[in-house]
Motif scaffolding. Sequence first.
Motif, PDB file in Angstrom:
ATOM      1  N   CYS A  85       1.306  -1.574   0.293  1.00 31.61           N
ATOM      2  CA  CYS A  85      -0.158   0.412   0.061  1.00 31.61           C
ATOM      3  C   CYS A  85       1.100   0.950  -0.225  1.00 31.61           C
ATOM      4  N   VAL A 133      -5.938  -2.201  -4.419  1.00 37.37           N
ATOM      5  CA  VAL A 133      -6.925  -1.271  -5.017  1.00 37.37           C
ATOM      6  C   VAL A 133      -6.429  -0.703  -6.189  1.00 37.37           C
ATOM      7  N   ILE A 175      -4.553   2.869  -7.649  1.00 39.49           N
ATOM      8  CA  ILE A 175      -4.964   3.604  -7.086  1.00 39.49           C
ATOM      9  C   ILE A 175      -4.074   4.978  -8.629  1.00 39.49           C
ATOM     10  N   TYR A 189      -0.896   0.636  -5.850  1.00 41.33           N
ATOM     11  CA  TYR A 189      -2.245   0.187  -5.364  1.00 41.33           C
ATOM     12  C   TYR A 189      -1.874   0.505  -4.167  1.00 41.33           C
ATOM     13  N   ALA A 190      -2.867   0.670  -3.545  1.00 42.09           N
ATOM     14  CA  ALA A 190      -3.102   0.780  -1.930  1.00 42.09           C
ATOM     15  C   ALA A 190      -3.785  -0.587  -1.563  1.00 42.09           C
ATOM     16  N   ALA A 222      -7.441   2.992  -0.076  1.00 40.80           N
ATOM     17  CA  ALA A 222      -7.713   3.786  -1.393  1.00 40.80           C
ATOM     18  C   ALA A 222      -8.886   5.109  -1.000  1.00 40.80           C
TER      19      ALA A 222
END
Length: 66
Positions: A8, A19, A21, A35-36, A41
């Motif tokens: 993340c 997720v 981003i 990504y997170a 997110a």
Amino acid sequence: MPDPVRMCLRCHRITDAPVLIQEVHSAGGPGWNVYACPDCAPHYPPAPDPLEELEAARRHRRTPPT
């Protein structure tokens, strides 16, 4: 195939439910994805729609200067 595991961007924890981003584009080679985790997110704005950006650029070029 194993589930994707990513770090993340915000909390730096490893997540097995990343997720997307942001997509980072590079003129000198392939880009990369950022990504997170699902908890972090929502702290990021939604990614812009590339088709909407292209349409806005097209409209801008057609607009005569004032």
